[in-house]
Every structure is written in C-alpha cells, then in structure tokens.
Design an enzyme around this catalytic site. Structure first.
Site, short mmCIF file in Angstrom:
data_model
loop_
_atom_site.label_atom_id
_atom_site.label_comp_id
_atom_site.label_asym_id
_atom_site.label_seq_id
_atom_site.Cartn_x
_atom_site.Cartn_y
_atom_site.Cartn_z
N LYS A 13 44.69 35.13 36.87
CA LYS A 13 45.55 35.05 38.05
C LYS A 13 45.54 33.63 38.61
O LYS A 13 44.69 32.80 38.23
CB LYS A 13 45.06 36.06 39.09
N TYR A 53 53.26 45.49 38.67
CA TYR A 53 52.42 46.26 39.60
C TYR A 53 53.16 47.47 40.18
O TYR A 53 52.86 47.90 41.29
CB TYR A 53 51.92 45.35 40.72
N ASN A 116 40.43 38.27 42.85
CA ASN A 116 39.47 38.70 41.82
C ASN A 116 39.74 38.09 40.44
O ASN A 116 39.26 38.59 39.43
CB ASN A 116 39.34 40.22 41.80
N HIS A 119 43.26 39.97 35.55
CA HIS A 119 43.86 41.30 35.40
C HIS A 119 43.55 41.83 34.01
O HIS A 119 43.55 41.06 33.04
CB HIS A 119 45.38 41.21 35.57
N GLU A 130 52.51 46.79 29.47
CA GLU A 130 52.31 45.44 30.00
C GLU A 130 52.55 44.38 28.92
O GLU A 130 53.17 43.34 29.20
CB GLU A 130 50.90 45.31 30.60
P1 IDP Z 1 42.72 46.31 38.87
O1 IDP Z 1 43.26 44.89 38.91
O2 IDP Z 1 41.22 46.32 38.77
O3 IDP Z 1 43.37 47.17 37.81
P2 IDP Z 1 44.37 47.73 40.83
O4 IDP Z 1 43.92 48.88 41.66
O5 IDP Z 1 45.32 47.98 39.71
O6 IDP Z 1 43.04 46.99 40.29
O7 IDP Z 1 44.99 46.65 41.81
C1 IDP Z 1 45.66 45.53 41.31
C2 IDP Z 1 45.23 44.30 42.08
O8 IDP Z 1 45.64 44.46 43.45
C3 IDP Z 1 43.73 44.10 42.17
O9 IDP Z 1 43.19 43.43 41.04
C4 IDP Z 1 43.60 43.28 43.41
O10 IDP Z 1 43.90 41.91 43.16
C5 IDP Z 1 44.70 43.85 44.29
N1 IDP Z 1 44.16 44.86 45.19
C6 IDP Z 1 43.79 46.13 44.89
N2 IDP Z 1 43.31 46.78 45.97
C7 IDP Z 1 43.37 45.88 47.00
C8 IDP Z 1 43.00 45.94 48.37
O11 IDP Z 1 42.53 46.96 48.89
N3 IDP Z 1 43.21 44.81 49.09
C9 IDP Z 1 43.73 43.66 48.56
N4 IDP Z 1 44.09 43.57 47.27
C10 IDP Z 1 43.91 44.66 46.49
MG MG Z 2 45.30 47.85 37.67
#
Ligand code: IDP
Ligand code: MG
Length: 153
Positions: A13, A53, A116, A119, A130
C-alpha cells in the site's frame, strides 16, 4: 511434487511504499520460496479501488480507506505456490497490527489498522477475482522457478 499453482494477490500500500518497505516485503515472499508471477507499480483510479474493496462498501472507514489508497503508488504483485493464499495472510499478519504476531510484516512494521502497509487476498476465490482485476493475462509471467526442487519435496 504437490500442487503448487495456487496464486494470491499481494499489494504494498502507499504507506509501505513511502516507508521504503518494498524490498523487505518482496523478500519475505521470495525467501519463503514463493514464485513471483507479476509485479507493477500503479496509481489506480477511485473506481478501481472501490471495486477492489467492494465487500467493504458501507463500512465507516470505507471512504478514508479509498482516499488513503489513492494517496500514492501501490506495488501490485501476484505470488504463486503451495497454499500461498493462506500462507500469504499469515506472512502479512492480522488486519489490526496490534494483533499481528511479531515476525509478520504488519507485526514488524505497522501499528494502525488504517496504515497496515500491505494487502493480501483472503481466499482462493478472492485471489482469482483480485488478480483478474489488477492484471491482464499477458502480465502474468509463465516460467519455471529453477529452485523448485530445492523448495518442494
Ligand atoms: P485485510 O486487509 O486484512 O483483508 P479487511 O477487513 O479486508 O482487512 O480491510 C481492508 C483494509 O481496510 C484493511 O487492511 C485496513 O487497511 C482497512 N481497515 C479495515 N478495518 C478498518 C478499521 O476499522 N479502521 C480503519 N481501517 C480499516
Ligand atoms: Mg481483506
């Protein structure tokens, strides 16, 4: 030799690119023994990111997530190998880096869920969707990893 053709979509990212983590994240997958099938740096459109997303539309953080993903280039990759979707998620660590084990990418390099750094596809089905969304077929390289005999029994 077991079935080694499973593929996953991994992206670094904008925060991972800005923080100089591109080589380190690639190295985690390379050194584990996975095969790099495609890689490119991209600045996708809002629409492209919203489709990526799609399952998160309606979440309170959705717009912020899309804005953030638009804030800079992303390194998009396809990695191939045995169980790579599930193992890729493990190498990344939990979505919330505060829950990620030390030794994982997020556990080593991140603190906030919204920053984080990477992805990874969450299932074989998502990975197929994807990969098709981010890459054309002619961008997926067909080659033999010569090290394969050293990696698989
Ligand atoms: P993942 O990336 O581990 O698959 P997902 O639930 O698919 O997690 O969410 C996609 C991305 O959205 C996450 O990697 C994170 O960057 C962001 N995200 C998910 N939950 C939150 C939140 O509660 N607050 C802010 N950003 C979030
Ligand atoms: Mg995800």
């Amino acid at each position: 030799m077991s079935d080694t053709v499973e593929r996953t979509f991994i992206a670094i990212k904008p925060d991972g690119v800005q923080r100089g983590l591109v080589a380190k994240i690639i190295a985690v997958f390379e050194q584990r023994g996975y095969k790099l099938v495609a890689i490119k740096m991209v600045c996708p459109s809002r629409e492209h990111l919203e489709v990526h997303y799609d399952d998160l539309r309606g979440k309170p953080f959705f717009q912020g997530l899309i804005e953030f993903m638009k804030s800079g280039p992303i390194v998009a990759m396809v990695w191939e190998g045995l169980d790579v979707v599930r193992q890729g998620r493990k190498l990344l660590g939990a979505t919330n880096p505060l829950e990620s084990e030390p030794g994982t990418i997020r556990g080593n390099f991140a603190i906030d869920t919204g920053r984080n750094v990477c992805h990874g596809s969450d299932s074989v089905k998502s990975a197929k969707r994807e990969i098709a969304h981010w890459f054309n077929n002619d961008e997926l390289c067909d080659y033999t990893l010569e090290l394969k005999k050293s990696i698989y029994e």
